[in-house]
Design a protein around this motif. Structure first.
Motif, PDB file in Angstrom:
ATOM      1  N   ASP A 120       2.352 -14.508 -28.553  1.00 35.99           N
ATOM      2  CA  ASP A 120       2.702 -15.421 -27.471  1.00 35.99           C
ATOM      3  C   ASP A 120       3.016 -14.708 -26.166  1.00 35.99           C
ATOM      4  N   ARG A 121       3.198 -13.410 -26.218  1.00 34.52           N
ATOM      5  CA  ARG A 121       3.387 -12.615 -25.001  1.00 34.52           C
ATOM      6  C   ARG A 121       2.066 -12.052 -24.472  1.00 34.52           C
ATOM      7  N   MET A 122       0.968 -12.317 -25.183  1.00 34.21           N
ATOM      8  CA  MET A 122      -0.282 -11.642 -24.869  1.00 34.21           C
ATOM      9  C   MET A 122      -1.362 -12.588 -24.349  1.00 34.21           C
ATOM     10  N   GLY A 123      -0.959 -13.635 -23.660  1.00 33.90           N
ATOM     11  CA  GLY A 123      -1.930 -14.558 -23.086  1.00 33.90           C
ATOM     12  C   GLY A 123      -2.784 -13.920 -22.004  1.00 33.90           C
ATOM     13  N   HIS A 124      -2.338 -12.784 -21.467  1.00 35.29           N
ATOM     14  CA  HIS A 124      -3.066 -12.091 -20.408  1.00 35.29           C
ATOM     15  C   HIS A 124      -3.980 -10.990 -20.943  1.00 35.29           C
ATOM     16  N   ALA A 125      -4.028 -10.809 -22.276  1.00 34.49           N
ATOM     17  CA  ALA A 125      -4.792  -9.700 -22.862  1.00 34.49           C
ATOM     18  C   ALA A 125      -6.262  -9.776 -22.473  1.00 34.49           C
ATOM     19  N   ILE A 126      -6.874  -8.600 -22.318  1.00 38.18           N
ATOM     20  CA  ILE A 126      -8.268  -8.545 -21.900  1.00 38.18           C
ATOM     21  C   ILE A 126      -9.190  -8.565 -23.129  1.00 38.18           C
ATOM     22  N   GLN A 271      -3.447  -2.253 -23.429  1.00 37.12           N
ATOM     23  CA  GLN A 271      -2.320  -3.168 -23.225  1.00 37.12           C
ATOM     24  C   GLN A 271      -0.988  -2.444 -23.382  1.00 37.12           C
ATOM     25  N   ILE A 272      -0.930  -1.514 -24.325  1.00 36.71           N
ATOM     26  CA  ILE A 272       0.333  -0.823 -24.600  1.00 36.71           C
ATOM     27  C   ILE A 272       0.589   0.291 -23.593  1.00 36.71           C
ATOM     28  N   PHE A 273      -0.396   1.172 -23.427  1.00 36.12           N
ATOM     29  CA  PHE A 273      -0.141   2.430 -22.722  1.00 36.12           C
ATOM     30  C   PHE A 273      -0.488   2.410 -21.231  1.00 36.12           C
ATOM     31  N   TYR A 274      -1.215   1.396 -20.787  1.00 36.87           N
ATOM     32  CA  TYR A 274      -1.464   1.260 -19.350  1.00 36.87           C
ATOM     33  C   TYR A 274      -0.714   0.053 -18.779  1.00 36.87           C
ATOM     34  N   ASN A 275      -0.754  -1.061 -19.530  1.00 37.25           N
ATOM     35  CA  ASN A 275      -0.132  -2.282 -19.028  1.00 37.25           C
ATOM     36  C   ASN A 275       1.355  -2.370 -19.360  1.00 37.25           C
ATOM     37  N   GLY A 276       1.796  -1.587 -20.335  1.00 34.32           N
ATOM     38  CA  GLY A 276       3.213  -1.577 -20.693  1.00 34.32           C
ATOM     39  C   GLY A 276       3.690  -2.839 -21.372  1.00 34.32           C
TER      40      GLY A 276
END
Length: 310
Positions: A120-126, A271-276
């Motif tokens: 639910d926190r990842m609606g912006h995922a590419i 998502q983890i290491f660039y987008n934080g």
């Protein structure tokens, strides 16, 4: 309270995390049931794993998502269901499980296949990595619509997959010569030993504090940046690694001509290491932190985990 432990059904028990869930469930004294597919009988390794579970006290039930009657029969024998199915295509098969639970009506808790980043926190995922989160959200909304009691376990990053290779793609042994650093290596990640993931998960199944909540696994000593993890490894081996810094643009460009599976992995690392996307605190009323609930649990620290590779 009669002190009796909830009966737990584990689906996906022979998988990477599933086998650990069985071990933790039995260790905590839960009557443990395992649903296995009929076709598994042709896989000698998995059959022997099932027999090993049986010898430890687990009860084996044959069934599958394609046999609704078998699902209903299995659900009638248990109180809690833990699904650890793997593969993005398999995630939506859990909708059949939700339908079976609606028919049975007696399930006290459902833990669907999550164990990664909070969907639910990842609606912006590419794309293409976003499909995993989309499918997990579909399952969540179906569970909630059916009023099935639940716990979603956001376990973040498996140490055996991420920490073992210092977050290098498809590398599960830490290098002693060089390491690729994502951006400046300064985004926080949460690295969790898989056996700890399983134990945390099984501690939640009859914990009223986790009912209809998202449990975030956040062992305090393991909330570390990639650079901090590399420095721990360098200290252990007494040697500094050559560091190759990759920009966001270089990382995303590297997806060209790779298989879809690897592209998904690349986008999740992005998502983890660039987008934080793991840099947040657990928030109420729906989110709870494992350290707040289980502060005395002796988890494996990142340094302890990496010492295994010396």
């Amino acid at each position: 309270m009669d002190g009796k432990k909830d009966r737990v059904l584990i689906i996906g028990a022979t998988g990477y995390l599933g086998k650990r869930m069985v071990k933790a469930s039995i260790a905590l004294g839960h009557p443990t049931f395992i649903l296995y597919r009929p076709e598994i009988v042709s896989d000698v390794g998995k059959v022997q794993m099932l027999i090993g579970f049986k010898m430890q006290g687990a009860i084996l039930l044959q069934g599958s998502f394609d046999d609704q009657e078998s699902l209903v029969s299995a659900l009638k024998q248990v109180d809690v269901v833990v699904s650890v199915v793997a593969g993005n295509n398999t995630l939506l098969e859990q909708l059949k499980l939700v339908e079976a639970m609606k028919q049975v009506t007696t399930i006290k808790r459902f833990l669907p296949s999550e164990f990664g980043m909070d969907a639910d926190r990842m609606g912006h995922a590419i794309p293409p990595g976003d499909m995993v989160f989309i499918n997990k959200r579909i399952i969540r909304r179906a569970i909630e619509k059916a009023n099935i009691p639940y716990t979603y376990v956001s376990a973040n990053c498996c140490a055996g997959i991420f920490l073992s290779g210092l977050a290098q793609l498809e590398n599960f042994m830490p290098r002693t010569d060089h390491v690729k650093i994502y951006g400046n290596g300064d985004k926080k990640c949460v690295w969790v030993d898989e056996d700890d993931m399983a134990m945390y998960t099984m501690m939640t199944v009859d914990d009223p504090r986790t009912l209809n909540k998202i449990l975030y696994l956040r062992p305090p000593s393991n909330i570390l940046t990639q650079m901090e993890v590399v420095q721990i490894w360098e200290k252990l081996i007494g040697k500094e690694l050559k560091k190759i810094f990759l920009t966001q643009e270089e990382w995303l460009a590297s997806m060209d001509d790779l298989t879809p599976y690897i592209q998904v992995a690349l986008t999740h690392l992005y998502q983890i290491f660039y987008n934080g996307d793991l840099e947040f605190e657990a928030e109420g009323p729906h989110g709870v932190d494992s350290n707040d609930l289980y502060p005395d649990f002796k988890y494996v620290t990142a340094e302890e985990f990496l010492k295994r590779y010396l």
